[in-house]
Design a protein around this motif. Structure first.
Motif, mmCIF file in Angstrom:
data_model
loop_
_atom_site.group_PDB
_atom_site.id
_atom_site.type_symbol
_atom_site.label_atom_id
_atom_site.label_comp_id
_atom_site.label_asym_id
_atom_site.label_seq_id
_atom_site.Cartn_x
_atom_site.Cartn_y
_atom_site.Cartn_z
ATOM 1 N N ILE A 85 38.156 35.807 44.209
ATOM 2 C CA ILE A 85 37.602 34.362 44.395
ATOM 3 C C ILE A 85 37.664 33.948 42.951
ATOM 4 O O ILE A 85 37.293 34.338 41.942
ATOM 5 C CB ILE A 85 36.130 34.697 44.541
ATOM 6 N N PRO A 86 38.383 32.592 42.860
ATOM 7 C CA PRO A 86 38.424 32.041 41.465
ATOM 8 C C PRO A 86 37.222 31.758 40.828
ATOM 9 O O PRO A 86 36.308 31.185 41.551
ATOM 10 C CB PRO A 86 39.148 30.740 41.619
ATOM 11 N N GLY A 87 37.019 31.778 39.558
ATOM 12 C CA GLY A 87 36.053 31.367 38.974
ATOM 13 C C GLY A 87 35.860 31.821 37.600
ATOM 14 O O GLY A 87 36.563 32.556 37.112
ATOM 15 N N PRO A 88 34.779 31.661 36.906
ATOM 16 C CA PRO A 88 34.513 32.088 35.490
ATOM 17 C C PRO A 88 34.202 33.628 35.167
ATOM 18 O O PRO A 88 34.457 34.025 34.313
ATOM 19 C CB PRO A 88 33.266 31.119 34.900
ATOM 20 N N VAL A 89 33.689 34.138 36.440
ATOM 21 C CA VAL A 89 33.537 35.639 36.253
ATOM 22 C C VAL A 89 34.490 35.997 37.422
ATOM 23 O O VAL A 89 34.679 35.540 38.521
ATOM 24 C CB VAL A 89 31.958 35.882 36.529
ATOM 25 N N VAL A 118 35.503 38.297 40.523
ATOM 26 C CA VAL A 118 34.868 38.356 42.028
ATOM 27 C C VAL A 118 35.916 38.444 42.711
ATOM 28 O O VAL A 118 36.872 37.919 42.953
ATOM 29 C CB VAL A 118 34.006 37.328 42.465
ATOM 30 N N GLN A 176 36.488 39.320 47.011
ATOM 31 C CA GLN A 176 35.828 39.427 48.464
ATOM 32 C C GLN A 176 36.288 40.606 49.170
ATOM 33 O O GLN A 176 37.391 40.945 49.154
ATOM 34 C CB GLN A 176 36.146 38.128 49.094
ATOM 35 N N TYR A 225 30.752 41.139 48.005
ATOM 36 C CA TYR A 225 31.452 40.513 47.082
ATOM 37 C C TYR A 225 31.356 41.667 45.784
ATOM 38 O O TYR A 225 30.345 42.060 45.705
ATOM 39 C CB TYR A 225 31.125 39.216 46.531
ATOM 40 N N THR A 281 31.528 42.055 41.839
ATOM 41 C CA THR A 281 31.904 41.427 40.571
ATOM 42 C C THR A 281 31.285 42.427 39.464
ATOM 43 O O THR A 281 30.744 43.587 39.948
ATOM 44 C CB THR A 281 30.665 40.283 40.429
ATOM 45 N N CYS A 282 31.819 42.179 38.185
ATOM 46 C CA CYS A 282 31.423 42.967 37.225
ATOM 47 C C CYS A 282 31.144 42.479 35.978
ATOM 48 O O CYS A 282 31.644 41.175 35.730
ATOM 49 C CB CYS A 282 32.551 44.275 37.051
ATOM 50 N N SER A 283 30.129 42.944 35.164
ATOM 51 C CA SER A 283 29.922 42.377 33.808
ATOM 52 C C SER A 283 30.339 43.450 32.923
ATOM 53 O O SER A 283 30.911 44.354 33.173
ATOM 54 C CB SER A 283 28.175 42.284 33.709
ATOM 55 N N ASP A 284 29.638 43.218 31.520
ATOM 56 C CA ASP A 284 30.094 44.194 30.501
ATOM 57 C C ASP A 284 29.358 45.744 30.852
ATOM 58 O O ASP A 284 29.935 46.482 30.025
ATOM 59 C CB ASP A 284 29.844 43.754 29.187
ATOM 60 N N GLN A 334 28.083 46.692 34.182
ATOM 61 C CA GLN A 334 28.034 47.365 35.421
ATOM 62 C C GLN A 334 28.636 46.628 36.455
ATOM 63 O O GLN A 334 29.166 45.479 36.542
ATOM 64 C CB GLN A 334 26.361 47.468 35.929
ATOM 65 N N LEU A 340 28.851 45.279 40.236
ATOM 66 C CA LEU A 340 27.909 44.769 41.534
ATOM 67 C C LEU A 340 28.372 44.729 42.682
ATOM 68 O O LEU A 340 29.496 43.977 42.616
ATOM 69 C CB LEU A 340 27.083 43.603 40.978
#
Lengths: 139, 235
Positions: free
Chosen positions: A30-34, A36, A38, A50, A52-55, A57, A59
């Motif tokens: 999924i396009p976007g700033p973070v 993601v 699907q 969905y 997604t991941c941060s620095d 973890q 999710l």
């Protein structure tokens, strides 16, 4: 970052498909700033997961319903039910992001694709069960 | 303010505000710098710690050695006294006094090194706690940001693709219908298999001359012959 999430999810579609008894599973970024991705599971296309991941973890999220769909007179009862239910649901927790109620699972950044796949399969089953069990609170 | 408290405050605003404000670039930079500093001070403290612990051990060994020497010279002094060698005993006592002075210095040094060791250990513990705390705060902020931004991307994506998000009830109904359809199909195909299986079995039995179908022709012929033999019965 986007690339690193895709690397982590390499082969995930196949593993989830096998875990779910041979269902077809598709991954779409999924396009976007973070980052993601699907995850669509055959027969459950309305309830995608969905990832997604941060620095810190990874999710996995499943969007259940919007605040506007909740029967106003049973809202408090629903919220209490979700809190009570939370510890019982294997690998997944209820939450809310903005207006949306979610079921989610969190994993460490170094989780293997097999761990992520297991979380996604559990999340999909739990979301479907939860939706069915809690639909009495919805319009 | 703790990060969870900050998120709680931000939750009173809109989802977009949370996504945009939870990671305060300035605060994050300060935290990240403090983490770097704390890691550096841990490195330095670890290296001093090794040095100070080595010195503490050296002082400890010196204390043991000096205690031994003092005991040795004291027994020599006693022996000299026993042999009424006063002057010699006096000389040895002087030696013991000097050794005692050394011993006292080494004990003080050992004590001082020991307290430095515990100070350095405390410092490392505090720095590690600070790193853990800041990393957790940054993780809360970044996770909140990524969840809200991901949700925004997903909403935008659904908006762009033109497909409206169905209500949860509609979704559930569709999934259930599909499952029922699948279950019906499975059931139908099982039934079909069974029927086809039954027919195949029946024809095998007939071929083998077993069962009703096998002698139906013979039964008909017998009936016809019986009618032919007694044609008047029917009239």
């Amino acid at each position: 970052m986007e690339q690193s999430l895709r690397d982590k999810l390499d082969g995930l579609d196949t593993i989830v498909g096998v875990l779910m008894g041979g269902l077809a599973v598709q991954l779409h970024p999924i396009p976007g700033p973070v980052p993601v991705v699907q995850v669509s599971i055959e027969g459950r296309e309305e309830l995608p997961i969905y990832v997604t991941c941060s620095d810190s973890q990874i999710l996995c999220l499943c969007y259940l319903w919007n605040d506007s769909e909740v029967l106003a007179e049973r809202r408090t009862e629903l919220l209490e039910t979700l809190l009570d239910l939370n510890p019982s649901v294997p690998l997944s927790s209820f939450g809310r992001v903005g207006e949306r109620y979610v079921l989610f699972g969190a994993l460490a950044l170094n989780a293997r694709p097999a761990d992520i796949a297991e979380d996604i399969a559990a999340l999909s089953d739990n979301a479907l069960d939860a939706l069915e069990a809690l639909s009495e609170f919805l319009q | 303010m703790s990060m969870i408290k900050k998120v709680v405050t931000l939750l009173r605003g809109s989802a977009r505000e949370i996504a945009e404000n939870v990671v305060d670039a300035n605060a994050t930079r300060i935290y990240e710098q403090e983490i770097i500093d704390a890691k550096q001070s841990i490195l330095e403290a670890r290296s001093s710690l090794a040095d100070v612990m080595a010195r503490e051990m050296q002082a400890g060994r010196a204390v043991t050695r000096l205690e031994g020497e003092i005991a040795h010279f004291e027994s020599l002094a006693l022996e000299a006294l026993n042999k009424t060698q006063e002057a010699l005993a006096e000389e040895v006592a002087g030696k013991v006094a000097a050794l005692e002075q050394d011993l006292e210095e080494q004990r003080k040094a050992r004590q001082s090194f020991a307290s430095q060791v515990s100070q350095l250990k405390e410092l490392i513990k505090a720095a590690e706690a600070k790193i853990r705390e800041h990393e957790r705060e940054i993780a809360i902020a970044k996770t909140t940001e990524s969840v809200y931004k991901a949700t925004q991307s997903i909403s935008d994506n659904i908006g762009h693709s033109g497909s409206r998000l169905a209500s949860a009830r509609e979704s559930l109904e569709r999934i259930k219908q599909r499952h029922e359809h699948l279950a019906d199909r499975l059931q139908a195909s099982e039934q079909l298999d069974r029927e086809l299986g039954d027919k195949a079995l029946a024809s095998k039995l007939a071929e083998a001359g077993i069962g009703q179908d096998a002698n139906r022709q013979r039964q008909v012929m017998e009936r016809l012959r019986a009618r032919q033999a007694k044609p008047t019965d029917d009239q």
